[in-house]
Each structure stands twice: as C-alpha cells, then as structure tokens.
Scaffold this active site. Structure first.
Site, PDB file in Angstrom:
ATOM      1  N   ARG A  72       0.831  -1.140   0.131  1.00 33.72           N
ATOM      2  CA  ARG A  72       0.138  -0.001   0.181  1.00 33.72           C
ATOM      3  C   ARG A  72       0.903   1.390  -0.097  1.00 33.72           C
ATOM      4  O   ARG A  72       1.947   1.387   0.816  1.00 33.72           O
ATOM      5  CB  ARG A  72      -0.840  -0.008   1.088  1.00 33.72           C
ATOM      6  N   HIS A  75      -0.131   3.053   4.800  1.00 38.00           N
ATOM      7  CA  HIS A  75      -0.790   2.389   5.609  1.00 38.00           C
ATOM      8  C   HIS A  75      -0.251   0.822   5.128  1.00 38.00           C
ATOM      9  O   HIS A  75      -0.846  -0.070   5.227  1.00 38.00           O
ATOM     10  CB  HIS A  75      -2.425   2.173   5.845  1.00 38.00           C
ATOM     11  N   ARG A 112      -8.688  -3.975  10.025  1.00 36.38           N
ATOM     12  CA  ARG A 112      -6.903  -3.917   9.747  1.00 36.38           C
ATOM     13  C   ARG A 112      -6.487  -2.630  10.338  1.00 36.38           C
ATOM     14  O   ARG A 112      -7.000  -1.724  10.014  1.00 36.38           O
ATOM     15  CB  ARG A 112      -6.853  -3.980   8.355  1.00 36.38           C
ATOM     16  N   ASN A 148      -9.100   6.099  11.512  1.00 35.87           N
ATOM     17  CA  ASN A 148      -7.886   6.335  12.098  1.00 35.87           C
ATOM     18  C   ASN A 148      -7.842   6.373  13.596  1.00 35.87           C
ATOM     19  O   ASN A 148      -9.220   6.560  14.213  1.00 35.87           O
ATOM     20  CB  ASN A 148      -7.168   7.556  11.823  1.00 35.87           C
ATOM     21  N   PHE A 161      -2.950  15.725  -0.211  1.00 32.58           N
ATOM     22  CA  PHE A 161      -2.618  14.403   0.098  1.00 32.58           C
ATOM     23  C   PHE A 161      -1.212  13.920  -0.488  1.00 32.58           C
ATOM     24  O   PHE A 161      -0.321  13.637   0.304  1.00 32.58           O
ATOM     25  CB  PHE A 161      -3.503  13.422   0.003  1.00 32.58           C
ATOM     26  N   HIS A 339     -12.598   0.973   1.473  1.00 31.38           N
ATOM     27  CA  HIS A 339     -12.703   2.257   0.607  1.00 31.38           C
ATOM     28  C   HIS A 339     -14.108   3.096   1.322  1.00 31.38           C
ATOM     29  O   HIS A 339     -15.105   2.484   1.502  1.00 31.38           O
ATOM     30  CB  HIS A 339     -13.225   1.728  -0.914  1.00 31.38           C
ATOM     31  N   ARG A 358     -10.868  11.357  -1.242  1.00 31.78           N
ATOM     32  CA  ARG A 358     -10.945   9.784  -1.008  1.00 31.78           C
ATOM     33  C   ARG A 358     -11.842   9.044  -1.726  1.00 31.78           C
ATOM     34  O   ARG A 358     -11.339   7.838  -1.740  1.00 31.78           O
ATOM     35  CB  ARG A 358     -11.202   9.500   0.640  1.00 31.78           C
ATOM     36  N   TYR A 362      -9.364   5.313  -3.359  1.00 29.03           N
ATOM     37  CA  TYR A 362      -9.494   3.902  -2.760  1.00 29.03           C
ATOM     38  C   TYR A 362      -9.570   2.851  -3.852  1.00 29.03           C
ATOM     39  O   TYR A 362      -8.521   1.963  -3.962  1.00 29.03           O
ATOM     40  CB  TYR A 362     -10.282   3.655  -1.659  1.00 29.03           C
ATOM     41  N   ARG A 369      -2.645  -2.061  -6.862  1.00 27.51           N
ATOM     42  CA  ARG A 369      -2.318  -3.089  -5.765  1.00 27.51           C
ATOM     43  C   ARG A 369      -2.671  -4.461  -6.100  1.00 27.51           C
ATOM     44  O   ARG A 369      -1.728  -5.355  -5.906  1.00 27.51           O
ATOM     45  CB  ARG A 369      -2.682  -2.499  -4.331  1.00 27.51           C
TER      46      ARG A 369
HETATM   47 FE1  HDD Z   1      -6.331   6.886   3.711  1.00 30.55          FE
HETATM   48  C1  HDD Z   1      -5.398   3.656   2.962  1.00 30.55           C
HETATM   49  C2  HDD Z   1      -7.415   6.379   6.444  1.00 30.55           C
HETATM   50  C3  HDD Z   1      -7.134  10.267   3.922  1.00 30.55           C
HETATM   51  C4  HDD Z   1      -5.821   7.569   0.133  1.00 30.55           C
HETATM   52  N1  HDD Z   1      -6.441   5.303   4.702  1.00 30.55           N
HETATM   53  C5  HDD Z   1      -5.820   4.169   4.229  1.00 30.55           C
HETATM   54  C6  HDD Z   1      -6.206   2.892   5.207  1.00 30.55           C
HETATM   55  C7  HDD Z   1      -6.507   3.801   6.322  1.00 30.55           C
HETATM   56  C8  HDD Z   1      -6.880   5.134   5.944  1.00 30.55           C
HETATM   57  C9  HDD Z   1      -6.845   3.359   7.748  1.00 30.55           C
HETATM   58  C10 HDD Z   1      -5.543   1.779   5.341  1.00 30.55           C
HETATM   59  C11 HDD Z   1      -6.631   0.790   4.955  1.00 30.55           C
HETATM   60  C12 HDD Z   1      -6.101  -0.479   5.100  1.00 30.55           C
HETATM   61  O1  HDD Z   1      -5.950  -1.113   6.143  1.00 30.55           O
HETATM   62  O2  HDD Z   1      -6.248  -1.458   3.990  1.00 30.55           O
HETATM   63  N2  HDD Z   1      -7.052   8.001   4.925  1.00 30.55           N
HETATM   64  C13 HDD Z   1      -7.385   7.625   6.180  1.00 30.55           C
HETATM   65  C14 HDD Z   1      -8.054   8.598   7.078  1.00 30.55           C
HETATM   66  C15 HDD Z   1      -8.170   9.520   6.265  1.00 30.55           C
HETATM   67  C16 HDD Z   1      -7.346   9.375   4.969  1.00 30.55           C
HETATM   68  C17 HDD Z   1      -8.805   8.162   8.433  1.00 30.55           C
HETATM   69  C18 HDD Z   1      -8.566  11.287   6.440  1.00 30.55           C
HETATM   70  C19 HDD Z   1      -9.418  11.469   7.432  1.00 30.55           C
HETATM   71  N3  HDD Z   1      -6.501   8.499   2.369  1.00 30.55           N
HETATM   72  C20 HDD Z   1      -6.692   9.864   2.680  1.00 30.55           C
HETATM   73  C21 HDD Z   1      -6.731  10.710   1.677  1.00 30.55           C
HETATM   74  C22 HDD Z   1      -6.388   9.948   0.610  1.00 30.55           C
HETATM   75  C23 HDD Z   1      -5.963   8.595   1.078  1.00 30.55           C
HETATM   76  C24 HDD Z   1      -7.067  12.036   1.736  1.00 30.55           C
HETATM   77  C25 HDD Z   1      -6.141  10.408  -0.925  1.00 30.55           C
HETATM   78  C26 HDD Z   1      -6.612  11.619  -1.544  1.00 30.55           C
HETATM   79  N4  HDD Z   1      -5.514   5.920   2.003  1.00 30.55           N
HETATM   80  C27 HDD Z   1      -5.725   6.347   0.645  1.00 30.55           C
HETATM   81  C28 HDD Z   1      -5.185   5.217  -0.291  1.00 30.55           C
HETATM   82  C29 HDD Z   1      -4.933   4.047   0.472  1.00 30.55           C
HETATM   83  C30 HDD Z   1      -5.423   4.670   1.996  1.00 30.55           C
HETATM   84  C31 HDD Z   1      -3.923   5.827  -1.258  1.00 30.55           C
HETATM   85  C32 HDD Z   1      -3.725   3.245   0.693  1.00 30.55           C
HETATM   86  C33 HDD Z   1      -4.215   1.934   0.696  1.00 30.55           C
HETATM   87  C34 HDD Z   1      -5.350   1.756   0.121  1.00 30.55           C
HETATM   88  O3  HDD Z   1      -5.812   2.966   0.238  1.00 30.55           O
HETATM   89  O4  HDD Z   1      -6.131   0.940   0.101  1.00 30.55           O
HETATM   90  O5  HDD Z   1      -5.969   5.021  -1.313  1.00 30.55           O
END
Ligand code: HDD
Length: 712
Positions: A72, A75, A112, A148, A161, A339, A358, A362, A369
């Site tokens: 990822r 995370h 997770r 989170n 981001f 997601h 977001r 996702y 991935r």
């Molecule tokens: Fe995110 C993963 C939580 C903002 C883009 N995010 C990811 C995971 C968590 C969060 C817990 C891990 C999920 C897992 O265990 O597979 N993210 C947050 C929270 C945010 C947040 C609480 C703000 C309130 N995230 C955020 C933004 C973006 C992303 C603003 C993009 C614009 N996040 C991602 C991602 C990930 C991710 C790149 C990486 C792996 C995945 O999604 O599955 O899409």
C-alpha cells in the site's frame, strides 16, 4: 453467535469455502498432478544442466517470482483480525442502515490496523497515526469505515494528500529515514501548512505510540450523514472507545522496542486473540440534526476539527469485538481492500473536500495494488450479499455468470438483474440541493487553524504535555535546516507560547512571529492565503482528549515479567501468579537461562525467556522473585548487570515493580533506591503481601507523575 467465542458466522462460513489445508495431503502441481520428487530438478545426467522441459521446476520458480504485490502506498504495515459488531441500542430514528437499527444484531467484521508512513517491514513502534479500518459484512452489502486512531487530519483538501505523503515518506534522494517523520521534508511542509497544527498536537502526543492496538480509540474523522426511513438527515461522527482504556508506551520505550521486538503490536494483538482476551471497543456516535449544521464555531465539513464531547456527547450504541486471527496473512490482511465509498442505505457522504477526494483514491489504488477490477471477488473482500450485475471479464475473473445477456435493458435475460426499489434496499443518494460557482477555493469557514490545537494542548495532563514537548524537541532536533525549525517554532507560538519557547530553546532557534510571505519562500507563494485567523477555543478543556482520563481499573491481558533464579521462593511465586492471573493478567517467567529452574521446594519452573532474550520494554510490570539463593544467583557478575538493567529500565519507563523478599541488595543497587518520594509503582518486601497495591499500580498503566524524578 456468542461474542466471546469464535463460532462461525456468515462471513466465516463463506471464507471456509475458499480455505484449504494440506493436512494428510500429497504434494501436487497447480494443475493437480501429484509430485514424486521435490528435491531435484530434471537434468541431462546427474551432473548435467537442468532441462527446460522440467515443468515442475518452471511452475514452482515462476510462482515464486511473482509472489509479491505492491505494498500500500500508505498504511503498508498492518495487522488484521476477524470479529463481530453487536448493536446494543437502535439508531432507527437516525438511519435506516439495518446493522444499526435491529437491536441485538450481530454483523461480521474484518479490521485492519496499520501505521501510515513506514514500509510493510518497518517497525510497529513508529511515531505515527494508526489506521483502524473496519469492513462490516452487512446483509445490505459491505460497509467500510476507514478510520484512524486520531479524530482529525493534517490537511483540509485531498489535493494536498500526495504532498503530505511525499513530505513524510523517506526523502527521495537517499530513501532515509524509514517510518519516521523526524526529517526536513516533513517539517518543511508542516511549517508551511498551519491547517496541520491541530493534527500535529495529536501526532506529537503519546497517542502516536500506543501500548497496544487494543488500547487505541478509533475515529471516522469526517462528518458523515445518517438518513432515516423518512429521509431525515443527521450529521454523524463515529467513535470507538477501547474497553481497556487508551494507553501509550514511553518514547524511549518505543525506540528500544523497535529493536527488541519490532512486531510488538502485531504480536500483542495476535497473542491476545489466541489467549481469548478478545479486544473490545464501545462504538458511539455524535449526532447533529441537519438544520444545526452551522451551530458550531467551526465547519462540520472541515476534517481538521473535532466536535468536543462537551458540545455533542458520544452516544454508545454498540460493541466491536475481535475474536479470530486470520488463517493466512496475505490472503486476508494483505488482500483486504477498504474504501470509504463502500456505503449502504442509511449512510451517505458529506461535502468534506478530504472525503470527496478519498472517494476516488481507494478503488484506484486497489487497481494497481491488487491488479484487477475483480478485487471484490477475493474471498476477504466478498460481500455476504450475492453479487448480480452486468460487469464482466477482466483479469482473474472468478465468477461464472450464466446466461446470454450482459447489458441492461434486455429482454433476452428476462430483464434481469432488476433494479431494486428503495423499499427493497436499493441505494439512493441523499437528494441534496447543490448550487454554486465552479471555483477552486477554500471556504472561509475553514480558516481557523489554531483554536482546536490549543484546546487539545490545554486538555493534556502535565506528563502528557511534557511528552508532547519532548516529542517536538526530538523531531525538530533532527531537522537540519534552521529556517524550518524557526518557522515551526513560530507556528507553535500560535498554539502555546510556553510550548514554543521550550522547544525553541532546545532546538537552537528563537521564537519569532511569523512574517508572511516568509523570505525563504518563492515570491509568488500563495502560502499567505493558507494562514489562519487567531481564535480562542470556545471551551478551554475537553476531558476526553486526555488519555489520563481513560484509565480503567483493570489489569486484563497485561504482561507481567517474573524474574526468577535457582532456589526461588515457589510459594510466593505461585501465590502472586494465581492472583494476577485471576485478574486476567499474563505472567511470563524470565531467568538467567532457558534451563528449568529448581525452586526452594524442589519443584521446577520453565522460564519462557532468558535475561538476554527479552527486555523490560516487553512487559507492563516486573516482579523480582525472592529467595536467598535466587538473589545470590541473580547477583553473580554475568547476571547482575542484566537484572539491574531490567529494573532500571522498567523504573525509567514508570512501570510497577514488586521487589520480593531478600531482594534488598538488588533494590539498593538499582536506581529505584534514589527515589525521594513515596511512589505507588514501587512495592517492596518490607510491606508484607502487597499484591493489591501491585495490581492497582499495574491498572494505572504507568506512574507518569513521577517521571521527572525517576529520570533525573
Ligand atoms: Fe487513506 C489507506 C485512513 C485520507 C488515500 N487510509 C488508508 C487506510 C486507512 C486510511 C486506515 C488503510 C486501509 C487498509 O488497512 O487497507 N485516509 C484514512 C483517513 C483519512 C485518509 C482516516 C482522512 C481522514 N487517504 C486519505 C486521503 C487519500 C487517501 C485524503 C487520498 C486522496 N488511503 C488512501 C489510499 C490507501 C489509503 C492511497 C492506500 C491503500 C489503500 O488506500 O487501500 O487510497
């Protein structure tokens, strides 16, 4: 299903169909052919070259070559577990989501936890936000709450981001440092982004170094919407409060643990579930009627703000329990795809610009991935509701959909699958009235960046404030450019002048009022637009923000190390062990070596650890077991410094230590003897049976109040 067991539920049964075991089976190729030699490749003569014809060798090596998938992008490092969500109070007036309205309903979940910044193989103990992502396998489809352990975020708009993550990840030229924010690029970005200041208070607090994933809160961060059967809308914030309280380790402890056991959190979660100490959280909501949207001195759509519980109390309505470890890390924890856009009827999005971004990110990231739009067919991602649509084909398609028509409308397939009416569970977005100019702007209602940072800082206890100051000092001391340190200290000045002054003093800069645009920035920088109004928080202190107020009177699942040696007092050990285990704690024996230890009554004890194979940081409390001969053995040169190190380190980290009978020499040679005040964490032989006192001290987690003296 009984929540205290891991009996199968609908999701577990579904996963079972896709599970296999090799027990009593013969080795085969992926084509089902039985293999009779897995030791040697096929060769032209026993010393000759391997033959291309060897399809068994080729298949095995090819599969191995492709075993890794991209981690990822954030995370990457995670730990997962199965469990169940039980509804204890119906939210029927607020939402039509059935898992939140049918009292007593139990919904299977997969959770997770993760760190954000580090790679998959990095330490669990990084100072970082923790992800807390929950997949609810509801009968109406999957609902993902991608949360989170902190209730706010660094930035207000998703367009920032990639900048945030690029800044915090290892620096691009040398890929240093791993899983750490203590470097120039992170603080450069943060010092220029005042909107991050509230989140910085959280990340520099001990919330960023949890004692356990089981002792963290969970927050949905954004305001979401609940919609009931009548179409009435409420804003909602989601909370998970751990039954064991919210606890952290000391920063020094975290640094040592990163070497001693970098899987500390992963192991702790795994062992707790294996031991039947199922982690539990109270699930709560803050509810705000749609018409009260503008009743706050901040914008509900701004993800850098929380709603103080004094303004809107958290109503506890359910219990989240984790009760089963995954069978296979890759198949489940690695391949699970969350997601925030996976929602069900009764729940909807708000226009929070971070959430809106977001909703794109996702699915997009899963494509790179997991490699295919069919990632929903991977067993851990499958809905327990059956899937019927006209989406077809793509890499690794599993489902065999019968019939000729894959379009709609159709007559050949009898019009199937049919759209569902809302009364049949069909999803319809809230009919929200939207009108506005097409603009690329930040709302003026998002402009206050410091008042909630002040609220958080002011709400901390004295030891928590001290830890936060020290965290900032540590982090900024690693920043090589003085202008970044100075700009950062300038930002802190808007939160608390004493905090800014104390950090400035230690990182070698002065607290100066920030001048914008700053001279170190390009002349056309738009940074001035991102500046904040200076406002005071409406309430001065919010109790829920201090971890100290979450302490629960329990030692459930706490790990207590007993240091023992030959001739140890068996009666005292057994007595204490029984009492501690009776309260739910786990006792582990540590001896000079792993050889069985003979006690004073002739019985033997089997140590789990040796003094060299573990460290005090792996335990919540220590008991130095008594017995004249045992103490003599602990005092021989090769053991003495190890035992004293154990004691001194546990003492430094403010843990409870119980000195058994005859351990005076150890006590007097350790740092504990220098204590000047009564310390509830130190229990000695003089006091007779002090088990109750020991248990109370462990239940308090740490004696942080005595830290200044202990570390002097
Ligand atoms: Fe995110 C993963 C939580 C903002 C883009 N995010 C990811 C995971 C968590 C969060 C817990 C891990 C999920 C897992 O265990 O597979 N993210 C947050 C929270 C945010 C947040 C609480 C703000 C309130 N995230 C955020 C933004 C973006 C992303 C603003 C993009 C614009 N996040 C991602 C991602 C990930 C991710 C790149 C990486 C792996 C995945 O999604 O599955 O899409």
């Amino acid at each position: 299903m009984n929540m205290k067991t891991n009996e199968p539920n609908q999701k577990a049964e579904q996963l079972d169909v896709h599970s296999t075991s090799n027990e009593n089976e013969k080795l085969t190729t992926n084509q089902g052919l039985k293999i009779n030699n897995n030791q040697d490749s096929l060769k032209a003569g026993e010393r000759g070259p391997s033959l291309l014809e060897d399809f068994i060798l080729r298949e095995k090596i090819t599969h191995f070559d492709h075993e890794r998938i991209p981690e990822r992008v954030v995370h990457a490092r995670g730990s997962g577990a199965h469990g169940v969500f039980k509804l204890n109070k119906s939210l029927v007036g607020y939402t039509k989501a059935r898992f939140l309205t049918e009292l007593g309903k139990e919904t299977p979940v997969f959770v997770r936890f993760s760190t954000v910044t580090g790679s998959k193989g990095s330490t669990d103990l990084a100072r970082d936000v923790r992800g807390f992502a929950i997949k609810f396998y509801t009968e109406e489809g999957n609902y993902d709450l991608v949360a989170n352990n902190m209730p706010v975020f660094f930035i207000q708009d998703a367009i920032k981001f990639p900048d945030l993550i690029h800044a915090v990840k290892p620096e691009p030229d040398n890929e240093i440092p791993q899983a750490a924010s203590a470097h120039d690029t992170f603080w450069d970005f943060i010092s220029l982004m005042p909107e991050s200041m509230h989140m910085i208070m959280w990340v520099m607090s001990d919330r960023a170094i949890p004692r356990s994933l089981r002792m963290m809160e969970g927050f949905g961060v954004h305001s979401f919407k609940f919609i009931n059967e009548e179409g009435k809308v409420h804003f909602v914030k989601f909370h998970f409060k751990p039954r064991l309280g919210v606890h952290s380790v000391a920063w020094n402890e975290a640094q040592i643990l990163s070497g001693v056991d970098s899987d500390f959190h992963k192991r702790d979660l795994w062992e707790a579930i294996e031991n039947g100490d199922y982690p539990e959280w109270d699930f709560g909501v803050q509810l705000i009627p749609e018409e009260d949207e503008h009743q706050f001195d901040f914008d509900l759509l701004d993800p850098t703000k929380l709603i103080p519980e004094e303004e809107v109390p958290v109503e506890i309505v359910g219990t989240l329990t984790l009760n089963r470890n995954p069978d296979n890390f890759f198949a489940e924890t690695e391949q699970v795809a969350f997601h925030p856009g996976h929602i069900i009827p009764g729940i909807d999005f708000t226009n929070d610009p971070l959430l809106q971004g977001r909703l794109f990110s996702y699915t997009d990231t899963q494509l790179s991935r997991l490699g295919s739009p069919n990632f929903h067919e991977i067993p851990i991602n499958r809905s327990i509701n059956t899937i019927h649509n006209n989406q077809r084909d793509g890499h690794m398609r599993q489902q065999i959909v019968k019939g000729k028509s894959s379009y709609e409308p159709n007559s050949i397939g009898g019009g199937c699958p049919f759209q569902a009416m809302m009364s049949e569970g069909g999803f319809a977005s809230q009919q929200e009235r939207i009108s506005g100019e097409k603009v690329r702007e930040r709302s003026k209602s998002f402009v206050d960046h410091y008042s909630q940072a002040k609220l958080f800082y002011n709400s901390q206890s004295t030891p928590e404030k001290l830890h936060l100051q020290n965290a900032l000092i540590f982090e900024l001391s690693k920043v090589t450019r003085p202008e970044i340190r100075e700009r950062m200290v300038g930002q802190l000045g808007y939160v608390d002048m004493f905090l800014a002054w104390r950090v400035a003093e230690k990182v070698g800069v002065e607290v100066k009022k920030l001048e914008w645009p700053n001279q170190s920035l390009p002349a056309d920088s738009n940074i001035i637009e991102l500046q904040s109004e200076e406002r005071e928080p409406k309430i001065k202190i919010s109790e829920a923000l201090s971890m100290q107020n979450t302490v629960k009177n329990t030692i459930q699942s706490r790990k207590i190390g007993f240091i023992i040696a030959g001739g140890v007092d068996a009666g005292a050990i057994n007595d204490l062990k029984v009492k501690l285990e009776g309260e739910g704690a786990r006792v582990e024996l540590i001896a000079p070596s792993l050889a069985p230890v003979r006690t004073n009554d002739g019985s033997t004890l089997l140590p789990k650890h040796s003094l060299t194979s573990t460290a005090s940081v792996c335990f919540d409390a220590l008991y130095i077991a008594g017995g004249e001969d045992a103490v003599k053995e602990l005092l021989i040169p090769e053991n003495r410094h190890l035992v004293l190190h154990f004691i001194n380190e546990a003492y430094k980290h403010c843990k409870a230590i119980y000195f058994g009978t005859d351990t005076q020499v150890l006590y007097h040679n350790s740092n504990v003897s220098a204590k000047q005040h009564d310390d509830p964490g130190i229990i000695t032989w003089e006091d007779g049976d002090q088990t109750g006192k020991f248990i109370n001290a462990i239940a308090k987690h740490r004696v942080w109040d005595h830290e200044m003296e202990r570390n002097a």
